[in-house]
Design a protein around this motif. Structure first.
Motif, PDB file in Angstrom:
ATOM      1  N   LEU A  55       0.859  -1.185   0.000  1.00  0.00           N
ATOM      2  CA  LEU A  55       0.000   0.000   0.000  1.00  0.00           C
ATOM      3  C   LEU A  55       0.898   1.238   0.000  1.00  0.00           C
ATOM      4  O   LEU A  55       1.066   1.915   1.018  1.00  0.00           O
ATOM      5  CB  LEU A  55      -0.932  -0.017   1.222  1.00  0.00           C
ATOM      6  N   PRO A  56       1.482   1.561  -1.153  1.00  0.00           N
ATOM      7  CA  PRO A  56       2.594   2.519  -1.168  1.00  0.00           C
ATOM      8  C   PRO A  56       2.223   3.932  -0.754  1.00  0.00           C
ATOM      9  O   PRO A  56       3.025   4.606  -0.111  1.00  0.00           O
ATOM     10  CB  PRO A  56       3.086   2.467  -2.615  1.00  0.00           C
ATOM     11  N   MET A  57       1.038   4.393  -1.096  1.00  0.00           N
ATOM     12  CA  MET A  57       0.701   5.781  -0.776  1.00  0.00           C
ATOM     13  C   MET A  57       0.491   5.954   0.725  1.00  0.00           C
ATOM     14  O   MET A  57       1.026   6.872   1.346  1.00  0.00           O
ATOM     15  CB  MET A  57      -0.524   6.224  -1.567  1.00  0.00           C
ATOM     16  N   CYS A  58      -0.271   5.069   1.327  1.00  0.00           N
ATOM     17  CA  CYS A  58      -0.542   5.160   2.749  1.00  0.00           C
ATOM     18  C   CYS A  58       0.720   4.927   3.571  1.00  0.00           C
ATOM     19  O   CYS A  58       0.982   5.630   4.553  1.00  0.00           O
ATOM     20  CB  CYS A  58      -1.626   4.160   3.137  1.00  0.00           C
ATOM     21  N   ASN A  59       1.516   3.937   3.182  1.00  0.00           N
ATOM     22  CA  ASN A  59       2.706   3.647   3.970  1.00  0.00           C
ATOM     23  C   ASN A  59       3.747   4.746   3.881  1.00  0.00           C
ATOM     24  O   ASN A  59       4.446   5.040   4.863  1.00  0.00           O
ATOM     25  CB  ASN A  59       3.295   2.303   3.558  1.00  0.00           C
ATOM     26  N   MET A  60       3.880   5.405   2.730  1.00  0.00           N
ATOM     27  CA  MET A  60       4.786   6.546   2.663  1.00  0.00           C
ATOM     28  C   MET A  60       4.276   7.701   3.512  1.00  0.00           C
ATOM     29  O   MET A  60       5.061   8.482   4.064  1.00  0.00           O
ATOM     30  CB  MET A  60       4.981   6.995   1.210  1.00  0.00           C
ATOM     31  N   TYR A  61       2.966   7.823   3.616  1.00  0.00           N
ATOM     32  CA  TYR A  61       2.374   8.897   4.418  1.00  0.00           C
ATOM     33  C   TYR A  61       2.649   8.684   5.904  1.00  0.00           C
ATOM     34  O   TYR A  61       2.969   9.630   6.630  1.00  0.00           O
ATOM     35  CB  TYR A  61       0.866   8.936   4.154  1.00  0.00           C
ATOM     36  N   LEU A  62       2.538   7.449   6.377  1.00  0.00           N
ATOM     37  CA  LEU A  62       2.621   7.169   7.807  1.00  0.00           C
ATOM     38  C   LEU A  62       4.016   6.809   8.293  1.00  0.00           C
ATOM     39  O   LEU A  62       4.418   7.226   9.396  1.00  0.00           O
ATOM     40  CB  LEU A  62       1.680   6.011   8.162  1.00  0.00           C
TER      41      LEU A  62
END
Length: 442
Positions: free
Chosen positions: A293-300
């Motif tokens: 889940l690249p977008m969420c994991n980069m965010y968090l």
């Protein structure tokens, strides 16, 4: 304005389109696996009647549209989302963008606001977004601790039935595996609810003392009921988080024959090479599929006040593919405390994943991560262009990967059973009544 400039409502030939060879029948793709192929596609009775190498000229008397090289994709597969959390950001934002704050904010909002009416409205809004963007199959994780399970699962069943024929909606239960330390009967109760709804058994795994015992219980119960499994795994930068390793060993130990999906799997990217090799060999042996889940994991991940993040927070997809492990990417959270953005648009997800995970040089067949590979993990035959299949496609003005991924928000037409989707993206104002008067810009 879309690509066609008109709405398709009947039989038609789409000429001179460009499609990924890996999503086409072998008779059309030939030896071009991983490349783009020019094709003509005939639609009849809402289904794909034929796919052939582009001939360049229409058949006599045939209704046809020349796509001028425009790309054709099947409707796509979003295999890891959280519709029940979606779009609560305006009333419950994340104060500092951290994972801990996201957990707390969602928990508070759930307790205060997650009635059946609230959950239904937000899930319906999300499905409308996914449908217009071109998603054909979607799995959502459903927060399932009591009493929320009694509220959300019936809503899920209603929406799944209401959206049948437009989006194939799947549901997986979600709870922290440490819940099983507190309630001996919980697992059986939630498995009954999941089984009744035709869902998937899942949990968030942590390095708790009784982890292996709890995993064995979940594997046994899933086998007894014929349920597949979907875990949230090691969503942390801590290299000591090794539940992926434990899940793989549990799958082998229990000789589990169902589908197993593990999402996130971030911490393995922080572990030493020997440990990585050992775990990935087990994952391959166990037949586990992994969704990043690249977008969420980069965010968090790796978020600290006034400090630039040092790592991407994503898992080892290239190393997994080398071992034959199925991999996918998906939207994850949408406009909630875990991820403030997103619109359930898999073209955006794939474009971002290409940048974050280096799905290029060569770009090869990475489009499978939002199509065939994801579909296979979900027991679906969607995500491919096949003769006899429903004419569910996305048509683009972009002619190649560079054009599409440089302008993922560019013109597209979505076809369902050969007919153009005429609905528009829902306006966020439709949710204003749920936000209790708080400003959307908060």
């Amino acid at each position: 304005m879309g690509v066609l400039g008109r709405n398709l409502t009947g039989d038609m030939r789409l000429l001179n389109g460009t499609a990924p060879a890996c999503l086409l029948p072998e008779t059309v793709a030939g030896a071009a696996s991983g490349d783009l192929v020019r094709v003509d596609i005939e639609i009849a009775g809402g289904r794909i009647a034929s796919i052939a190498p582009a001939a360049g000229t229409p058949a006599d008397g045939a209704a046809s549209i020349d796509l001028d090289g425009g790309m054709i994709l099947p409707t796509l597969v979003d295999m890891h989302t959280h519709l029940d959390k979606g779009h609560i950001w305006p009333r419950k934002s994340n104060p500092d963008g951290t994972f801990a704050s996201a957990l707390q904010a969602v928990g508070e909002d759930r307790m205060a606001n997650w009635s059946a009416e609230d959950v239904r409205a937000r899930m319906e809004f999300a499905l409308k977004c996914a449908y217009v963007h071109g998603t054909g199959v979607l799995r959502t994780h459903i927060d399932s601790l009591p009493p929320q399970d009694e509220i959300t699962w019936p809503v899920f069943k209603e929406l799944r039935d209401a959206w049948k024929g437009r989006i194939d909606l799947q549901g997986s239960c979600l709870f922290g595996i440490d819940r099983l330390d507190l309630d001996d009967g919980f697992l059986e109760r939630i498995a009954e609810r999941v089984d009744d709804a035709g869902g998937i058994l899942g949990s968030v795994t942590y390095m708790v003392p009784r982890l292996d015992e709890h995993l064995d219980a979940m594997f046994r119960l899933a086998a007894d009921k014929g349920l597949d499994l979907d875990f949230h795994v090691d969503e942390t930068a801590d290299p000591a988080a090794r539940t992926l390793h434990h899940i793989a060993k549990a799958a082998i130990r229990n000789r589990f024959e169902g589908k197993i999906v593990c999402g996130h799997c971030c911490s393995i990217a922080r572990q030493d090479p020997v440990e990585v090799d050992e775990t990935l060999d087990l994952v391959a042996e166990a037949g586990i599929g992994v969704v990043s889940l690249p977008m969420c994991n980069m965010y968090l991940q790796d978020r600290h006040t006034a400090r630039t993040p040092r790592w991407r927070g994503v898992t080892l997809v290239h190393e997994m593919v080398e071992r034959g492990i199925p991999v996918a990417v998906a939207s994850d959270n949408t406009r909630d405390p875990f991820y403030a953005y997103g619109d359930l648009d898999l073209i955006e997800v794939y474009a971002q994943a290409t940048r974050i995970l280096h799905f290029d040089h060569p770009i090869a067949d990475w489009i499978r991560t939002v199509s065939t590979s994801a579909a296979d993990m979900l027991r679906s035959d969607a995500g491919r262009l096949a003769v006899g299949a429903a004419a569910d496609m996305i048509l683009f003005r972009a002619r190649n990967w560079s054009e599409l991924l440089s302008r993922p928000q560019g013109p597209r037409d979505v076809l369902r059973q050969g007919k153009t989707v005429t609905e528009e993206l829902p306006d966020y104002r439709m949710l204003d009544g749920l936000m209790q008067g708080r400003e959307a810009a908060e």
